[in-house]
Scaffold this motif. Sequence first.
Motif, PDB file in Angstrom:
ATOM      1  N   VAL A 180      -5.383   6.507  -4.850  1.00 53.17           N
ATOM      2  CA  VAL A 180      -4.313   6.931  -5.748  1.00 53.17           C
ATOM      3  C   VAL A 180      -3.044   6.135  -5.466  1.00 53.17           C
ATOM      4  CG1 VAL A 180      -2.810   8.850  -6.413  1.00 53.17           C
ATOM      5  CG2 VAL A 180      -5.250   9.247  -6.052  1.00 53.17           C
ATOM      6  N   TYR A 181      -2.727   5.919  -4.183  1.00 54.72           N
ATOM      7  CA  TYR A 181      -1.518   5.183  -3.801  1.00 54.72           C
ATOM      8  C   TYR A 181      -1.559   3.754  -4.321  1.00 54.72           C
ATOM      9  CZ  TYR A 181       2.335   3.541  -0.856  1.00 54.72           C
ATOM     10  OH  TYR A 181       3.526   3.019  -0.413  1.00 54.72           O
ATOM     11  N   GLU A 182      -2.714   3.119  -4.228  1.00 50.90           N
ATOM     12  CA  GLU A 182      -2.815   1.715  -4.608  1.00 50.90           C
ATOM     13  C   GLU A 182      -2.890   1.508  -6.117  1.00 50.90           C
ATOM     14  OE1 GLU A 182      -6.056   0.203  -2.314  1.00 50.90           O
ATOM     15  OE2 GLU A 182      -4.795  -0.107  -0.544  1.00 50.90           O
ATOM     16  N   ASN A 183      -3.165   2.559  -6.866  1.00 56.79           N
ATOM     17  CA  ASN A 183      -3.297   2.424  -8.315  1.00 56.79           C
ATOM     18  C   ASN A 183      -2.186   3.124  -9.100  1.00 56.79           C
ATOM     19  OD1 ASN A 183      -5.992   0.995  -8.820  1.00 56.79           O
ATOM     20  ND2 ASN A 183      -6.550   2.581  -7.347  1.00 56.79           N
ATOM     21  N   HIS A 184      -1.293   3.811  -8.396  1.00 63.10           N
ATOM     22  CA  HIS A 184      -0.191   4.501  -9.063  1.00 63.10           C
ATOM     23  C   HIS A 184       1.060   4.358  -8.205  1.00 63.10           C
ATOM     24  CE1 HIS A 184      -3.850   6.470 -10.549  1.00 63.10           C
ATOM     25  NE2 HIS A 184      -3.182   6.682 -11.670  1.00 63.10           N
ATOM     26  N   TYR A 185       2.221   4.530  -8.822  1.00 67.27           N
ATOM     27  CA  TYR A 185       3.455   4.524  -8.051  1.00 67.27           C
ATOM     28  C   TYR A 185       3.697   5.920  -7.491  1.00 67.27           C
ATOM     29  CZ  TYR A 185       8.254   4.100  -6.543  1.00 67.27           C
ATOM     30  OH  TYR A 185       9.383   4.099  -5.761  1.00 67.27           O
ATOM     31  N   LEU A 186       3.772   6.017  -6.178  1.00 63.71           N
ATOM     32  CA  LEU A 186       4.034   7.290  -5.507  1.00 63.71           C
ATOM     33  C   LEU A 186       5.254   7.139  -4.612  1.00 63.71           C
ATOM     34  CD1 LEU A 186       0.431   8.311  -4.345  1.00 63.71           C
ATOM     35  CD2 LEU A 186       1.630   9.067  -6.402  1.00 63.71           C
ATOM     36  N   GLU A 187       6.069   8.182  -4.550  1.00 55.90           N
ATOM     37  CA  GLU A 187       7.254   8.150  -3.682  1.00 55.90           C
ATOM     38  C   GLU A 187       6.872   8.513  -2.251  1.00 55.90           C
ATOM     39  OE1 GLU A 187      10.202   7.147  -3.694  1.00 55.90           O
ATOM     40  OE2 GLU A 187      10.541   6.643  -5.797  1.00 55.90           O
ATOM     41  N   PHE A 188       5.931   7.757  -1.692  1.00 60.02           N
ATOM     42  CA  PHE A 188       5.537   7.891  -0.296  1.00 60.02           C
ATOM     43  C   PHE A 188       5.761   6.557   0.392  1.00 60.02           C
ATOM     44  CE2 PHE A 188       2.999  11.400  -2.015  1.00 60.02           C
ATOM     45  CZ  PHE A 188       3.157  12.377  -1.039  1.00 60.02           C
ATOM     46  N   GLU A 189       6.212   6.606   1.637  1.00 63.03           N
ATOM     47  CA  GLU A 189       6.331   5.376   2.408  1.00 63.03           C
ATOM     48  C   GLU A 189       4.942   4.773   2.624  1.00 63.03           C
ATOM     49  OE1 GLU A 189       8.020   6.787   5.980  1.00 63.03           O
ATOM     50  OE2 GLU A 189       9.874   7.483   5.031  1.00 63.03           O
ATOM     51  N   GLU A 190       4.899   3.456   2.745  1.00 65.41           N
ATOM     52  CA  GLU A 190       3.610   2.789   2.916  1.00 65.41           C
ATOM     53  C   GLU A 190       2.949   3.120   4.246  1.00 65.41           C
ATOM     54  OE1 GLU A 190       2.775  -1.045   0.792  1.00 65.41           O
ATOM     55  OE2 GLU A 190       2.759  -1.771   2.877  1.00 65.41           O
ATOM     56  N   THR A 191       3.706   3.688   5.188  1.00 64.17           N
ATOM     57  CA  THR A 191       3.093   4.116   6.446  1.00 64.17           C
ATOM     58  C   THR A 191       2.014   5.165   6.194  1.00 64.17           C
ATOM     59  OG1 THR A 191       4.854   5.766   6.741  1.00 64.17           O
ATOM     60  CG2 THR A 191       5.144   3.647   7.840  1.00 64.17           C
ATOM     61  N   TYR A 192       2.197   6.017   5.166  1.00 62.81           N
ATOM     62  CA  TYR A 192       1.182   7.013   4.846  1.00 62.81           C
ATOM     63  C   TYR A 192      -0.133   6.332   4.477  1.00 62.81           C
ATOM     64  CZ  TYR A 192       4.551  10.915   4.679  1.00 62.81           C
ATOM     65  OH  TYR A 192       5.468  11.877   5.000  1.00 62.81           O
ATOM     66  N   ARG A 193      -0.052   5.313   3.623  1.00 64.49           N
ATOM     67  CA  ARG A 193      -1.258   4.576   3.234  1.00 64.49           C
ATOM     68  C   ARG A 193      -1.895   3.900   4.434  1.00 64.49           C
ATOM     69  NH1 ARG A 193      -1.787  -0.659   3.239  1.00 64.49           N
ATOM     70  NH2 ARG A 193      -3.407  -1.706   1.990  1.00 64.49           N
ATOM     71  N   ASP A 194      -1.073   3.211   5.231  1.00 62.55           N
ATOM     72  CA  ASP A 194      -1.599   2.472   6.387  1.00 62.55           C
ATOM     73  C   ASP A 194      -2.365   3.390   7.329  1.00 62.55           C
ATOM     74  OD1 ASP A 194      -0.249   0.366   5.258  1.00 62.55           O
ATOM     75  OD2 ASP A 194       1.331   0.280   6.783  1.00 62.55           O
ATOM     76  N   THR A 195      -1.776   4.548   7.623  1.00 61.49           N
ATOM     77  CA  THR A 195      -2.402   5.456   8.576  1.00 61.49           C
ATOM     78  C   THR A 195      -3.643   6.108   7.983  1.00 61.49           C
ATOM     79  OG1 THR A 195      -0.229   5.865   9.541  1.00 61.49           O
ATOM     80  CG2 THR A 195      -1.975   7.379  10.157  1.00 61.49           C
ATOM     81  N   CYS A 196      -3.628   6.410   6.702  1.00 66.79           N
ATOM     82  CA  CYS A 196      -4.827   6.969   6.068  1.00 66.79           C
ATOM     83  C   CYS A 196      -5.990   5.985   6.117  1.00 66.79           C
ATOM     84  CB  CYS A 196      -4.533   7.376   4.625  1.00 66.79           C
ATOM     85  SG  CYS A 196      -3.665   8.960   4.478  1.00 66.79           S
ATOM     86  N   LEU A 197      -5.705   4.694   5.983  1.00 64.62           N
ATOM     87  CA  LEU A 197      -6.757   3.693   6.131  1.00 64.62           C
ATOM     88  C   LEU A 197      -7.370   3.740   7.527  1.00 64.62           C
ATOM     89  CD1 LEU A 197      -5.215   0.589   4.298  1.00 64.62           C
ATOM     90  CD2 LEU A 197      -7.272   1.853   3.629  1.00 64.62           C
ATOM     91  N   LEU A 198      -6.535   3.907   8.541  1.00 68.92           N
ATOM     92  CA  LEU A 198      -7.029   3.993   9.916  1.00 68.92           C
ATOM     93  C   LEU A 198      -7.813   5.281  10.143  1.00 68.92           C
ATOM     94  CD1 LEU A 198      -3.893   2.704  11.880  1.00 68.92           C
ATOM     95  CD2 LEU A 198      -5.968   1.428  11.311  1.00 68.92           C
ATOM     96  N   LEU A 199      -7.387   6.370   9.511  1.00 67.92           N
ATOM     97  CA  LEU A 199      -8.091   7.648   9.664  1.00 67.92           C
ATOM     98  C   LEU A 199      -9.512   7.577   9.101  1.00 67.92           C
ATOM     99  CD1 LEU A 199      -5.219  10.116   8.677  1.00 67.92           C
ATOM    100  CD2 LEU A 199      -6.254   9.874  10.943  1.00 67.92           C
ATOM    101  N   GLY A 200      -9.708   6.737   8.097  1.00 64.28           N
ATOM    102  CA  GLY A 200     -11.023   6.634   7.481  1.00 64.28           C
ATOM    103  C   GLY A 200     -11.926   5.588   8.099  1.00 64.28           C
ATOM    104  N   ALA A 201     -11.490   4.953   9.176  1.00 61.35           N
ATOM    105  CA  ALA A 201     -12.297   3.915   9.819  1.00 61.35           C
ATOM    106  C   ALA A 201     -13.524   4.531  10.502  1.00 61.35           C
ATOM    107  CB  ALA A 201     -11.449   3.160  10.841  1.00 61.35           C
TER     108      ALA A 201
END
Length: 351
Positions: A154-175
């Motif tokens: 959702v973050y990569e396909n829409h504009y969300l008012e979240f810092e990119e740290t949220y995306r970065d850490t979620c990627l690590l959580l799914g490793a």
Amino acid sequence: MMLKQLSVENFTAFPKAQLDFASGLNVIIGENGTGKSLLLKLAYSVLSVSAAEGKKPNATVPTKSLLASRLAAKLVNVIRPESLGRLVRRKQGGKRCEILLTFDDSLLDTAFSFATQSKSEVIVQKTPSTWQTASPVFLPTRELLTIYPSFVSVYENHYLEFEETYRDTCLLLGAPLLKGSRKKVVKELLQPLEKTMDGSVILKNGRFYLKQADAGHEEMPLLAEGLRKLAMITVLISTGSLLEKTCLFWDEPETNLNPKLIRMVASTILHLCNNGIQVFVATHSLFFVRELEILSANKPFKEVKQRYFALEQTKQGVNVHQGNSIEDVDPLVLLDEELQQSDRFMAEEYA
């Protein structure tokens, strides 16, 4: 990889500051609005850009033009100013922000600047000769396990008012979970955390659950936020994201935690330092800082190298006071309100 020093000039509220870091634990202390989170995000952004470029299959050697564009985008996406120039301190004639990061390996040293009128333009003064080899980890004040399902897509396909740290850490959580010789270290780190949570964390059908021996699977939104924060740490340890020669940046880890869980978080942070992770935390909690101090006086944490930084708001901007222990930091600005509350309590008690 160890970050030795961060120097800033005309960065947000800081006229000029130089932070000399320890190889283990680094604690930035200050009231809200003094810029402690901004320092974490600045350092994280630079390390994150370097690690991301270095992991690309077709990675090339660092160049000024490539680094400049990547740094500009990352700083805007992580800190979220309207434009890059908004991060430049405008008082006392400041027109440019100057940033320097030095490392134990000088080949990684990086220096750059940007101006008040910059929308997305960074000028690189010192280009590293190589990229970082380990990805840093940034933990925001809130836990992320409850927003993890589908968040990255959702973050990569829409504009969300979240810092990119949220995306970065979620990627690590799914490793994927870590396998191999380091599993013993993982098990030792996880044992006290899983004992506190009374279970282990699993990822099932894109959602995280707490697996308990006698209570089945508990979905994350049903757990207290403090337990969800501990669960987030266990996942990052299990995937190997928090092992060996990486950096952990944690913004106010004590937020929404009760004293028991604050003690567990403090202990976990020091255990991570013992396992070769350089940790940076921002806090305004006296309880949390004192817990770190108490634990550090005992085995197995006596050998953890530490630095403390107190941010003091003045009319001229924010000053940084630093030392190797809490007692070396003067003034310890976060004490003011808590000590005044204690004085008021004692005055009422004995009135």
